[in-house]
Structure formats: C-alpha cells, structure tokens
Design a protein around this motif. Structure first.
Motif, PDB file in Angstrom:
ATOM      1  N   ILE A   1     -11.817  -3.430   7.329  1.00  0.00           N
ATOM      2  CA  ILE A   1     -11.916  -2.037   7.750  1.00  0.00           C
ATOM      3  C   ILE A   1     -12.766  -2.038   9.020  1.00  0.00           C
TER       4      ILE A   1
ATOM      5  N   THR B   1      -7.576   0.116   8.871  1.00  0.00           N
ATOM      6  CA  THR B   1      -7.520  -1.069   8.026  1.00  0.00           C
ATOM      7  C   THR B   1      -6.694  -2.127   8.745  1.00  0.00           C
TER       8      THR B   1
ATOM      9  N   PRO C   1      -7.750  -3.163   1.207  1.00  0.00           N
ATOM     10  CA  PRO C   1      -7.540  -3.752   2.532  1.00  0.00           C
ATOM     11  C   PRO C   1      -8.287  -5.078   2.684  1.00  0.00           C
TER      12      PRO C   1
ATOM     13  N   LEU D   1     -15.125  -1.811  -1.498  1.00  0.00           N
ATOM     14  CA  LEU D   1     -14.192  -2.938  -1.418  1.00  0.00           C
ATOM     15  C   LEU D   1     -14.409  -3.883  -2.599  1.00  0.00           C
TER      16      LEU D   1
ATOM     17  N   ILE E   1      -5.732   1.520  -2.169  1.00  0.00           N
ATOM     18  CA  ILE E   1      -5.351   0.239  -1.582  1.00  0.00           C
ATOM     19  C   ILE E   1      -6.552  -0.695  -1.494  1.00  0.00           C
TER      20      ILE E   1
END
Lengths: 396, 396
Positions: free
Chosen positions: A316, A327, A313, A280, A311
């Motif tokens: 999660i 997500t 998000p 992330l 993507i």
C-alpha cells in the motif's frame, strides 16, 4: 461463589478489552479468530514513531504478545510524536526506548506480555572492526533467535540498511514480515513474500494434519505454522522490501549532516502507515494461505461472506499531498540482495560469517546476486537519447 | 550568562518539540508557519478514540492550545484504543475523560495549554423535560461561548445528532469545523464550508488590513480572523456534515441494544481518520483563503512551490476492505438542517429557544428547511418499477 473475577480490576480490564473484539465478531465478523490474535507473537524492530503506534494498534486488535527492539533512548523531541513516551521518560539522559515502550504498554493494559530488547541491528555498509566482530556476531545471533521465536516481524526502523538482516532472516525462516516506511509526505506498507525454500515443511505439514482443529493450544500453534508453511500452491513469490533494488543496501547516514539524519516526516504519516501495517497483519492471520496469500490490488469480493476483512494487498502506498492511496503488487527478484535463493542459500551454508562479510563489503552481495554483472552490462550500453542534442553538444 | 534555558528540562522539551518542525521548514517546507500553528486554538468535541488521537496529532504539528470536551468517564475497555488513557484512569469508577485527556497531554508535553470541559452536547431527538430546560440552555450557551473563543472545532463524537448543534454554531460563527466519522470499516473526514452569512466581516477586514504582517501577536490574531472571513470570492459554499441529508438528525441510540450502542469499528480507522483530519487543518491554516478555500479533488500542483502541502480536499473517504481512499467535493444545501440560511437566520433571531425547539421536535427543522415539503412531493409519486411483477402480486 468466586467473585474474584468480577472484583479484580486487572481481570476486568482483560474482559473489557476483549469486549470490543467480541462485539465485532458478533455483529459483523463471525469469522474473527480471537484465539489466533491473542496467541500470535509479534516482534517490533524499532520503537520510534512507527513502533509505538504499531504496538498500540496490535493491542487494540487483541494481540497480547509483543516484543519491542530498539537501541536508542527516549529523547526530548520524541514524546510529541512517539505515542508510548512521556516527558518523564526523557529525564536523566532518557530511558531506553524498548524498556520505556514495554512499561508503557503495561500501564495501558496490565495483561499484555510485553518484552524489551536493547539491540542495534547490524547493517551493511557500516563495517565492523575486527575487535568488534564477536559482539556483532552475537547481536546477529540474538536477532536470529528472536525472529525464530516470534510469528510475525514488523520492520519499523528509520534506515534502509537496518532492514536487510531482518529481511534475510525472515526469508530464511519463512516468517511473516511487514515493513512500514515513511518519506517526507508519503508512506509504504508492504508484507514480504515467503522465503525461497521453506525449512522442514514436511515435518510441519505433518503437524498441521495431526491436530487441525481450533480451540486448544496445539491447534493455535498449528495455525501459526500454517501461516508460513502452506506451500502447495505458492506460485510466484511476492517480493520483499529489497526486491526492486539494483544495488545492495549501504550506509545512508554517515555522510549526512545532523538535520539530514533526523527523520523529517509529516506527523500524519506514522499513525496511518502503522494502522495499515497492523490491518495487513490481521488480513494475513485470517487468510487461509497465510504468508502465501496472493497479492490483490482490487476486488469485487467486498461484502462477500468468505472475505469479510476485504482484499489482502501486497503493498500500500499513500501520498498526503494528494490524499491518495494505492495498492500495488510486486514479485520476488532472482537478484534480490535479501530474499533471493542465492543469498538465502549462502546464509544457510556459511551462517553469520556470511552476514559479517556482507556487512563489511556490500559489493559482495552484488557479486553474489548478479547485480554487479547486471550493472556492467547496463554500463556497456551507450545510448544517444536525442541525436540533435547530442550533436550540438558533442566534442568527441 | 543565563544557563536556565539549557538546564530546565521543560524548556528543553519545548525547544526539542520545535526541532522537528524547524527541520521540516528548513529542508522541505520553507512556508511552514510555526507561529500560526502554535497560536491556533482548537476545541475537540469528544475525547474518545478520535479525540485522543487528534489531540496527539495536533501536538505533533506544534499546536499547543487544545481544549477537550467530553461527558464520559474512562471505562475499562477504553485504554487499548483511546491513546491518552491508561489502566489507572479506569480505577474507582473512572476519571472524567476530558480531565484525564488533558492531564495526559501535559504528561507528554508539559508546555501544552490543555483545558478540559465536562459537558454533554444537547442533541435533536433527545427531548428535554421542562424541569431540565434551564440546564440544557446553559449547556448550549457554554458550547456557544467555547466555539466563539476557539479558532477551530473538531467534531469527533460517536453519534450523528451530537454533531448538529456544533455544526450550526460553527456555521453561525463562521469557524473552521472538521468532522471525522467512522463506520465499521470505513471513514469520512470533512472540513465544513463557511457559514451562510459571516458576522461583521467589514470590521474584521478592516483589522486585517491594518496589521497585515507576521511575527507579532496582533498579526497572528489577524491571520486567525482571515481564516474565516476572506469573503471576496466565496462562490459556492462547501457543504457541512448534514448537507446531503434529507431528514433532520434524530436519536440514533435509544432504541438499540447495548451492543449496537457501542462503537464497533476496526481499530485501524481512528488513527487514520484523526491523522487526515489534522493534516486537513494544517492545509486550511496554510491556504490563503482559509475556510473559503475551494475543495480540490485532484491536482497537478504537487511539487509546486506555492502549494508545498498539496491539495486541500473537502472530503476524504476511505475503505479498509479495499485499502482505498478518495477525495470528494460537496456543496452546501439550501435545505440543510444545520448550516442553511433558513436555520442560521432562525437561530440568530430566536437564539437558544430555537435550539431547544429543534432538539425537542426534529420535524420543526424539516418544516423550516423545506425537507417536509420535499418528502411529501416525493411520496406523492407512485412508480410501478416492474409491471409484470406488480400485476402478478397485485390484489388491488
């Protein structure tokens, strides 16, 4: 001809560690920004199961500047689950976790810039006696200066309430904050949204425009600022870890038995959550909007050349019993006890005195954010969910 | 009064490592079988990114008997991604990976029974010169005896073809086999189904019935046998890693440049896949049908007391670009080049001579399983997908 570079094993280790990333950039991800990865400064709050694994994943992504914060010592039960410690760290009462973790990172990769901080994070619901107030204020100030001097903060502690002060400071400083939290067989990984009002954004925007090119140190510093200051299209802020709560964080450990205080989780969770937390971060670092990147929950962009990492998000959540992963997207709450305008404004006005009051008296946060009022209005309702049942059991 | 147990740090480490599991059993999973976990013997094929992390996860689950097999040495680029190695393991040409990994496990937890095997797995498509044949036969036999003496085999190597011989031997011996495989940004974790015809199941069933109680060593041995021999309701076998292939495994590295031979993956994948592989094993060990447990893809059983660990899928596939994870189900193929009846029967009949022939000439496997015939029948079709296009470009 200077052969030092090819003879010194430590230099060889640096170029070998970069090899994976360079191959990745060459073959699949031409947009991979190795400079920003090697420059970004990460602060890890907690050096337990999550902290150890997050530090390892950061190094695997070429991130070199890692500060670990913890107040504990390595216990005998730690090494089999906390991947930076060995049996030897447990002897003689146990090494300080932050110290042992930083040493371990250097044993793995001598060029890492690993620092260790031995500090307990002050927490709401754990009241501070008057004679301790000065020390706790100093701890709060140390935490604030650490967050200010890093680009990214990982929240990896094992109680809810220890995440409050870092969340507030990150919201105030507009720092990238990433939370990983474990249940017994489920996990949550979340990037916090930006703070309610960025500090001195005009000044930083000016800096950005002045040196907006890659390759030199100034440009990298500029990119770090961009991570947290691109505000032209902030829109609705993403939520933080506390945004969906309707009570202030309180002491969650004192009234529990010893076994309940231990973190009992399925061992597979921590490496999964840690890996996702770092993936992330890499997504945020590569997104043009940084901290203000909108939360995505699914997408048709996979394979598209402008989003090679996929993507980005907001949250999660995963479950081991179902081997499933979702997500999710949540926006900031006006009544949040950690990142709302009311809380951040009061923190700016009163500084650490505000923090001390919130720690000693969590209802203060609830009053300030309107949660007290909300709860009262909820309690003033009386709903008979099922009239038949209600009649049958009624004695009024 | 004997204080040795409370004074010896190594004994303290053992009881501390068990503490997590005991708390888990006490609070959430009363059916957790700590005896079977501490007794099961695991063979890890490959001690790279996946092998290191799988070994760590096994120890975290209380699994103590771990054999690591690899033929490589620790390279300078390994420690930042392969979690059992340090910079020191890279010096002087690099320690053998299997040896360094086993040493590292003992540094983490001195009571682990870790063994190391330095062996290259013979592979289809990598032909064996005549003067090497004897050595390769010995390697095949060593691999077979290792698989026979373990309860569970993890397939964690970095090429497709190196998984073939272990898959075949596991199908023949009816051993629990678990595969983890990585793409650039996706992963596959799969438990192989049982073999086509279990060996001497009558004998083992007799053993099972004779001592079907828990607590003593015989009972544990019995449970291990049950893992692979409960056949009363085998139904349709689950597939293996090769069951959906329509060609035999071949050399996938020789004609690639150096960068293509390196395994380039996003760093988050290996810890996720490794964790899921071990959670899958724990599910198999606790399922009454062991290796013959049907593959589940979703379920309403969560929270039910008879399945406290959750569902037991056949395959888990995940994607980092989408942060998504799916459970899948695939049955065994009659034409599988690794686990079909045709292949296993021929292996039983001809032994390692069969293996040598398959290695030197992958088309032999395709002939044997009917894949050659299948491909010919497919090629005999001629389909004009788009008549207009075909006409426009035709010169026949």
């Amino acid at each position: 001809m200077n052969l030092a570079a090819s003879m010194d094993p430590k230099r060889l280790a640096v170029s070998a560690a970069d090899l994976n990333l360079k191959l990745m950039r060459w073959r699949t991800l031409p947009s991979l920004d190795i400079n920003i990865l090697s420059s970004v400064k990460c602060l890890l709050l907690g050096a337990g199961t999550l902290g150890c694994q997050v530090a390892r994943m950061l190094m695997a992504w070429g991130i070199r500047r890692i500060t670990l914060l913890d107040s504990g010592r390595v216990a005998m039960s730690n090494p089999v689950r906390q991947s930076l410690y060995t049996f030897e760290d447990c002897l003689d009462g146990g090494e300080l976790k932050a110290v042992a973790a930083a040493k371990s990172l250097k044993r793995i990769f001598p060029a890492v810039e690993a620092e260790s901080i031995n500090l307990a994070i002050p927490m709401p619901g754990h009241p501070v006696p008057a004679q301790e107030a000065d020390n706790v204020l100093k701890d709060c100030e140390l935490l604030q200066s650490l967050i200010a001097s890093h680009d990214v903060v990982f929240l990896l502690t094992d109680t809810r309430e220890s995440r409050w002060l870092p969340t507030l400071i990150c919201a105030n400083e507009n720092k990238v904050a990433i939370t990983a939290a474990l249940g017994f067989d489920s996990y949550l990984v979340m990037r916090h949204g930006s703070g309610p009002r960025p500090v001195s954004s005009d000044m930083l925007d000016a800096t950005c425009n002045a040196s907006d090119k890659t390759g030199d140190v100034n440009a990298i510093v500029t990119q770090m600022h961009k991570l947290s200051t691109k505000n032209e299209d902030r829109g609705q802020r993403l939520g933080c870890y506390f945004c969906s709560d309707v009570v202030a964080p309180i002491d969650s450990t004192s009234n529990r038995t010893l076994d309940q205080q231990c973190t009992v989780t399925r061992p597979g969770l921590a490496p999964i959550a840690s890996s996702l937390a770092v993936e992330l971060l890499v997504g945020i670092l590569h997104h043009p909007k940084g901290i203000n990147a909108p939360g995505e929950i699914s997408s048709s962009i996979v394979g598209s050349s402008d989003r090679p990492l996929g993507i980005l998000p907001h949250q999660i959540r995963g479950s081991l019993p179902q081997f499933s992963q979702l997500t999710l997207l949540g926006y900031s709450s006006k009544s949040c006890t950690a990142c709302s305008d009311a809380v951040v404004s009061e923190f700016r006005r009163k500084g650490m005195e505000f923090v001390l009051q919130a720690i000693n008296q969590p209802s203060y946060l609830e009053d300030l954010t309107g949660l007290t009022e909300l709860m009262e209005s909820v309690n003033s309702f009386r709903v008979d969910w099922d009239e038949d049942d209600s009649d049958a059991n009624a004695d009024d």
